[in-house]
Design a protein around this motif. Structure first.
Motif, short mmCIF file in Angstrom:
data_model
loop_
_atom_site.label_atom_id
_atom_site.label_comp_id
_atom_site.label_asym_id
_atom_site.label_seq_id
_atom_site.Cartn_x
_atom_site.Cartn_y
_atom_site.Cartn_z
N VAL A 206 3.61 46.60 5.19
CA VAL A 206 4.54 45.83 6.08
C VAL A 206 5.75 46.99 6.70
CG1 VAL A 206 6.07 43.84 6.81
CG2 VAL A 206 4.44 43.85 4.82
N ALA A 216 3.81 40.43 11.94
CA ALA A 216 4.92 40.71 10.96
C ALA A 216 5.03 42.22 11.18
CB ALA A 216 4.06 40.47 9.48
N LEU A 222 11.28 37.71 11.86
CA LEU A 222 9.96 37.07 11.49
C LEU A 222 10.23 35.72 11.02
CD1 LEU A 222 7.20 37.33 11.35
CD2 LEU A 222 7.30 38.51 8.90
N HIS A 225 7.64 31.13 7.52
CA HIS A 225 6.23 31.00 7.58
C HIS A 225 5.59 31.00 6.27
CE1 HIS A 225 6.46 35.23 7.47
NE2 HIS A 225 5.41 35.38 6.92
N ASP A 227 1.91 32.89 4.66
CA ASP A 227 0.98 33.76 5.09
C ASP A 227 -0.39 33.21 5.32
OD1 ASP A 227 3.05 35.77 5.41
OD2 ASP A 227 2.34 36.87 3.72
N LEU A 240 5.44 41.51 -2.84
CA LEU A 240 6.26 42.52 -1.73
C LEU A 240 6.92 43.45 -2.60
CD1 LEU A 240 7.11 39.81 1.08
CD2 LEU A 240 5.07 41.24 0.95
N ASN A 253 15.10 39.10 3.63
CA ASN A 253 14.26 38.06 3.29
C ASN A 253 14.85 36.70 3.21
OD1 ASN A 253 13.59 40.32 0.97
ND2 ASN A 253 11.70 39.46 2.01
N HIS A 370 8.54 31.94 3.76
CA HIS A 370 9.38 33.09 3.95
C HIS A 370 9.45 33.26 5.13
CE1 HIS A 370 4.97 34.51 3.57
NE2 HIS A 370 5.78 35.72 4.04
N ARG A 372 12.08 36.93 7.60
CA ARG A 372 12.81 38.11 7.63
C ARG A 372 13.55 38.21 8.82
NH1 ARG A 372 8.48 42.14 8.80
NH2 ARG A 372 9.23 41.51 10.97
N ARG A 383 11.76 51.00 7.23
CA ARG A 383 11.70 49.93 6.45
C ARG A 383 10.23 50.09 5.88
NH1 ARG A 383 10.55 44.36 6.18
NH2 ARG A 383 12.04 43.07 4.64
#
Ligand code: OGA
Ligand code: ZN
Ligand code: ZN
Length: 428
Positions: A206, A216, A222, A225, A227, A240, A253, A370, A372, A383
């Motif tokens: 990611v 993503a 983000l 949602h 996945d 992650l 997060n 989750h 971001r 990142r």
């Protein structure tokens, strides 16, 4: 409850301990086998005869190396009856002679572990089958989020078991102290079982990428949602691993326990709950990866329920909701109103935190939402998160094996204890 009916009883004194205990069995109503307690306070155990016959442990009926039933079900007589019982106290075994002329033996430990008593069944289901989930509000995150050391999880069974247990109960757990190499997510997944592959590969990176093929892989915020809602068999748990975190303000997060949000809807807005658990939504993902084109669709409600009304899965994704919406016209607007309520409640409840290099965030992708916050990469600081998935079948299986192992090592170290040491008793 059971009438006296036909009964035969055999009583013997146990020779296992110095205390003389009465141990007896009898046939009730010609169909049940009842075991009277061999110690004070223990409950009477009642077993249906047909079930006992079906589960005969003899080499003809049961194949021991594969631990599988092999009795010939083409010949099985569901009206089979127990005719006579014999309790062997020395061997702690029950022997049964059947109306089909077969004879079977069962150890008492084996029988106790399979008690039909409602509370025994409840604890087997909640502790051994699948740990009972505990739902939480965002404000409770710091109390419920357990942290484990990566090296300990990799090298010792007890931290491994506790990590998987926390993941099952709360849907989230963090590991820290992981090395900064791209192999961490694979090694962790293989410590449990094996990686769940998806369209995006086994491990995935990611990172903000030019020409991103997945939403993503941008540095934009983000939104919350799950996945891969567009898969019928949606990957269960996200791993992650943070290798480089952004030094810019964002990159945090966001996590929400969507089971808690669903609990609130069910309680406070039952009509919204009803719509979100009944309306089939089309989720999709269209694109290509490594030169292979894909077009994934799965239709499922936002809140998926089992026959008893328990949650089986949550689906939510703004980018991955299809523009095809195959519902009757009059259901569209009401569904949007209910979905907007769900999203608002979730957003207001989201807990925000920022993982650091060496942290591995693991969470239940079919339960938590989750997201971001957006961030800015620079040439010196981009990142970099490595991800992978695991499936619940694999995780639960590993957890059960660990629980059986720790229960049998604790029961062998406390010899003399008369408690049974099988799965039911091992449940903590
Ligand atoms: C994703 C995702 C989280 C992050 O790739 O689906 O949710 O922290 N990423 O970038
Ligand atoms: Zn048999
Ligand atoms: Zn995601």
């Amino acid at each position: 409850m059971l009438s006296q009916g036909l009964r035969r009883a055999v009583s013997l004194l146990t020779s296992r301990t110095l205390v003389r205990r009465q141990l007896s069995a009898r046939i009730v109503d010609a169909t049940y086998v009842e075991l009277q307690p061999d110690k004070a306070g223990a409950t009477t155990l009642t077993f249906p005869g047909v079930w006992l016959r079906d589960n005969c442990r003899c080499p003809t009926c049961f194949h021991s190396s594969s631990q599988s039933r092999q009795l010939d079900w083409n010949q099985f007589d569901a009206s089979v009856r127990p005719l006579a019982l014999h309790m062997d106290a020395a061997q702690q075994q029950l022997h049964v002679r059947w109306s089909d002329e077969h004879e079977s033996s069962y150890t008492l430990d084996w029988l106790r572990q399979r008690s039909f008593d409602a509370s025994s069944q409840r604890s087997y289901l909640d502790d051994f089958y699948r740990p009972r989930t505990r739902h939480w509000a965002g404000a409770e995150f710091e109390q419920i989020a357990q942290r484990f050391n990566y090296d300990q999880v990799m090298s010792e069974d007890e931290p491994l078991q506790h990590w998987l247990q926390a993941l099952a109960v709360y849907g989230v757990a963090l590991l820290n102290g992981a090395p900064l190499d791209e192999g961490v997510v694979r090694r962790l997944a293989e410590r449990v079982g094996f990686i769940r592959r998806t369209t995006y590969g086994e491990e995935f990176i990611v990172q903000a990428k030019p020409g991103a093929k997945n939403y993503a892989y941008l540095s934009l915020p983000l939104p919350l949602h799950t996945d891969l809602p567009y898969y019928e068999y949606k990957p269960s748990v996200n791993i992650l691993h943070c290798m480089v975190q952004t030094k810019s303000r964002g990159g945090s997060n966001l996590l929400v326990d969507a089971y808690h949000i669903a609990d609130r809807l069910r309680e406070e807005h039952p009509q919204d709950f009803e719509r979100l658990s009944r309306t089939l939504v089309d989720w999709n993902d269209i694109g290509s990866e490594d030169g292979r084109e894909f077009h994934n669709i799965w239709r499922a409600p936002v809140i998926c329920l089992d026959a008893a009304g328990g949650y089986t899965r949550i689906n939510h994704s703004v980018p991955q909701r299809d523009s095809h919406f195959n519902v009757p016209l009059d259901q569209v607007l009401p569904w949007y109103e209910s979905y907007a309520r769900f999203v608002q409640l979730a957003r207001a409840d989201a807990y925000s935190f920022k993982t650091q290099p060496g942290d591995v965030l693991t969470f239940n992708n079919i339960r938590l939402l989750h997201g971001r916050t957006g961030y800015d990469d620079t040439e010196q600081n981009s990142r970099y998160i490595v991800g992978a998935y695991l499936d619940w079948d694999i995780i639960y299986s590993r957890l059960r094996v660990l629980k059986k192992r720790s229960a049998s090592s604790s029961s062998s170290s406390s010899s003399g204890s008369s408690s049974s040491s099988g799965p039911t008793a091992s449940a903590s």
